[in-house]
Enzyme design. Structure first.
Site, short mmCIF file in Angstrom:
data_model
loop_
_atom_site.label_atom_id
_atom_site.label_comp_id
_atom_site.label_asym_id
_atom_site.label_seq_id
_atom_site.Cartn_x
_atom_site.Cartn_y
_atom_site.Cartn_z
CB CYS A 25 -1.27 -0.43 1.16
SG CYS A 25 -2.36 -1.47 1.24
CG HIS A 30 -2.94 3.94 2.09
ND1 HIS A 30 -4.23 3.06 0.80
CD2 HIS A 30 -2.71 2.88 2.45
CE1 HIS A 30 -3.84 2.37 0.58
NE2 HIS A 30 -3.81 1.27 2.09
CG ASN A 83 -6.42 -0.78 0.90
OD1 ASN A 83 -5.51 0.07 0.08
ND2 ASN A 83 -5.78 -0.95 2.34
N1 ACO Z 1 -18.30 -8.92 8.50
C1 ACO Z 1 -19.20 -8.70 10.06
N2 ACO Z 1 -19.00 -8.94 11.00
C2 ACO Z 1 -17.32 -9.06 10.67
C3 ACO Z 1 -16.32 -8.55 9.54
C4 ACO Z 1 -17.19 -8.61 8.58
N3 ACO Z 1 -16.67 -8.13 7.13
N4 ACO Z 1 -14.88 -9.12 9.73
C5 ACO Z 1 -14.84 -9.19 10.51
N5 ACO Z 1 -16.10 -8.60 11.79
C6 ACO Z 1 -16.50 -9.44 13.03
C7 ACO Z 1 -15.07 -10.73 13.81
O1 ACO Z 1 -15.39 -11.72 13.25
C8 ACO Z 1 -14.90 -9.82 15.19
O2 ACO Z 1 -16.22 -10.75 15.37
P1 ACO Z 1 -16.43 -11.74 17.35
O3 ACO Z 1 -16.33 -10.45 17.76
O4 ACO Z 1 -17.80 -12.24 17.95
O5 ACO Z 1 -14.70 -12.50 16.91
C9 ACO Z 1 -16.20 -8.71 15.46
O6 ACO Z 1 -16.28 -8.53 13.60
C10 ACO Z 1 -14.91 -7.65 15.23
O7 ACO Z 1 -13.14 -7.51 14.62
P2 ACO Z 1 -12.37 -6.43 14.87
O8 ACO Z 1 -11.18 -7.68 13.83
O9 ACO Z 1 -12.04 -6.77 16.93
O10 ACO Z 1 -12.89 -5.85 13.95
P3 ACO Z 1 -12.48 -3.77 14.44
O11 ACO Z 1 -13.07 -2.91 15.25
O12 ACO Z 1 -11.20 -4.54 14.50
O13 ACO Z 1 -12.06 -3.99 12.52
C11 ACO Z 1 -11.24 -3.63 10.70
C12 ACO Z 1 -11.54 -4.43 12.32
C13 ACO Z 1 -12.41 -3.28 9.79
C14 ACO Z 1 -9.83 -5.08 10.02
C15 ACO Z 1 -9.82 -2.88 11.67
O14 ACO Z 1 -9.61 -3.85 12.54
C16 ACO Z 1 -9.12 -2.10 10.36
O15 ACO Z 1 -9.33 -1.33 10.03
N6 ACO Z 1 -7.77 -2.53 10.56
C17 ACO Z 1 -6.96 -2.17 9.28
C18 ACO Z 1 -6.83 -2.77 8.35
C19 ACO Z 1 -6.62 -1.82 7.24
O16 ACO Z 1 -6.62 -1.09 6.63
N7 ACO Z 1 -5.85 -2.91 6.62
C20 ACO Z 1 -5.32 -2.71 4.89
C21 ACO Z 1 -4.10 -2.45 4.40
S1 ACO Z 1 -3.22 -1.93 5.93
C22 ACO Z 1 -3.50 -0.34 4.79
O17 ACO Z 1 -3.34 -0.06 3.94
C23 ACO Z 1 -3.44 0.61 6.06
#
Ligand code: ACO
Length: 332
Positions: free
Chosen positions: A113, A259, A289
């Site tokens: 990214c 980004h 993304n």
């Molecule tokens: N739909 C519904 N529920 C979901 C989904 C989905 N698509 N994905 C995960 N969940 C569930 C999980 O299973 C979890 O359930 P559980 O509590 O029963 O186990 C619950 O949602 C919470 O999951 P978390 O991972 O704690 O959710 P979080 O609030 O952290 O959000 C996310 C997840 C959006 C991925 C967040 O961590 C994030 O934005 N991280 C950054 C990742 C990113 O942007 N990466 C891109 C590449 S790196 C970059 O470009 C910077």
């Protein structure tokens, strides 16, 4: 030492749009979950047989047209991508041939990214040292091809697309710059670029395949929470590094062009830096993304809709797998 100007930009998104509602029909997710966690409403997905090189070609052609530059006068083409058409040759060489670039060289840069910032930095170095005059920098990805569409924690986050800019040698005082610009750095161009990586964190975000390990392409795997935590800290730090290097202040930033990974990361970074939402370019809702393509895509959208104007001070920043991260200050 010369200064690199960004003289034009272009972008391309595949025709097919997949909304959150469509994803919710195939995996256990909802529009509400995706929107509230990420700000994403839809993503574009490349058609069958439409490759990264095809997306890159279209964005590159649009950037050349927007710049009034003929492909034959491009010295160097740098393609930032994590999703090359093939393991080799570099996808950039395919684009070089299709776009009609008859001189110079083409190669790929891989920093996931952060790829566009890394590629822009390489272009800037070649131009500043006088080795190249005109460089086409493209970010293009078909991330849909490396997603596990059964893994709801990753597949909702990414999309396909491409963006490009033309970087050309200048002396920084084009367009009566001293009349137009205020601040410590008069003149157009890339003021500086700042790159970082920390290989300790490869396990936070990676693809579980590759030619040397599994001889297969593999899928994106991610520890979302940890990536989020590192992103806000690293991005705020590299933004300050770029400002310090140019004796500029946070309030001097005209537009933050981040980004486009996730609205919450962008909001968190903006808040940490005290940059108001009104100065942040946000397009992640439209295309999710798109990895290395996201900064030039956001830039192109904001230039074309009139928000970014000549003379504005832009702060570009990104973080991605590696971990890699970087920033660039640009007087548009
Ligand atoms: N739909 C519904 N529920 C979901 C989904 C989905 N698509 N994905 C995960 N969940 C569930 C999980 O299973 C979890 O359930 P559980 O509590 O029963 O186990 C619950 O949602 C919470 O999951 P978390 O991972 O704690 O959710 P979080 O609030 O952290 O959000 C996310 C997840 C959006 C991925 C967040 O961590 C994030 O934005 N991280 C950054 C990742 C990113 O942007 N990466 C891109 C590449 S790196 C970059 O470009 C910077």
């Amino acid at each position: 030492m010369k200064r690199s100007n960004i003289i034009g930009c272009g972008s391309y998104l595949p025709e097919r749009v997949v909304t959150n509602e469509e994803l919710a029909a195939t995996i256990s997710t909802t529009d509400e979950w995706i929107t509230s966690r990420t700000g994403i409403k839809q993503r574009h997905v490349a058609a069958e047989g439409e490759l990264t090189s095809d997306l890159a070609l279209k964005a590159g052609e649009r950037a050349l047209e927007n710049s009034g530059v003929d492909a034959a006068s491009v010295d160097l083409l740098i393609l930032a991508t994590t999703t090359p058409d093939n393991t080799f040759p570099a996808t950039g060489t395919k684009v070089q041939s299709k776009i009609g670039m008859v001189n110079g060289a083409a190669f790929d840069v891989q920093a996931v990214c952060s790829g566009f910032i890394f590629a822009l930095s390489v272009a800037d170095s070649f131009v500043r040292t006088g080795q190249m005059e005109t460089v086409l920098v493209i970010g293009a990805e078909t991330f849909s091809r490396i997603l596990d569409w059964d893994d709801r924690s990753t597949c909702v986050l990414f999309g396909d697309g491409a963006g490009a800019v033309v970087v050309q040698a200048g002396n920084g005082d084009e367009n009566n710059a001293s009349e137009v610009f205020s601040g410590n750095n008069v003149g157009r161009g890339i003021l500086s670029t700042h790159l970082h990586s920390d290989g300790k964190y490869t396990d936070l975000l990676y693809v579980d395949g590759g030619p040397s390990s599994t001889q297969s392409v593999g899928y994106v795997r991610m520890n979302g929470r940890e990536v989020f935590r590192h992103a806000v800290v690293n991005l705020a730090s590299v933004v300050d590094e770029a400002l310090d290097a140019n004796s500029l202040l946070r309030e001097d930033i005209g537009w933050l062009v981040p980004h486009q990974a996730n609205k919450r990361i962008i909001d968190g970074t903006g808040k940490k830096l005290g940059i108001p939402d009104s100065k942040v370019i946000l397009t992640v809702d439209q295309h999710a993304n798109t990895s290395a393509a996201s900064i030039p895509l956001a830039l192109d959208i904001a230039v074309k809709d009139g928000r970014i104007k000549r003379g504005d001070l832009l702060l570009l920043e990104a973080m991605g797998g590696g971990l890699t991260w970087g920033a660039s200050l640009v007087r548009w």
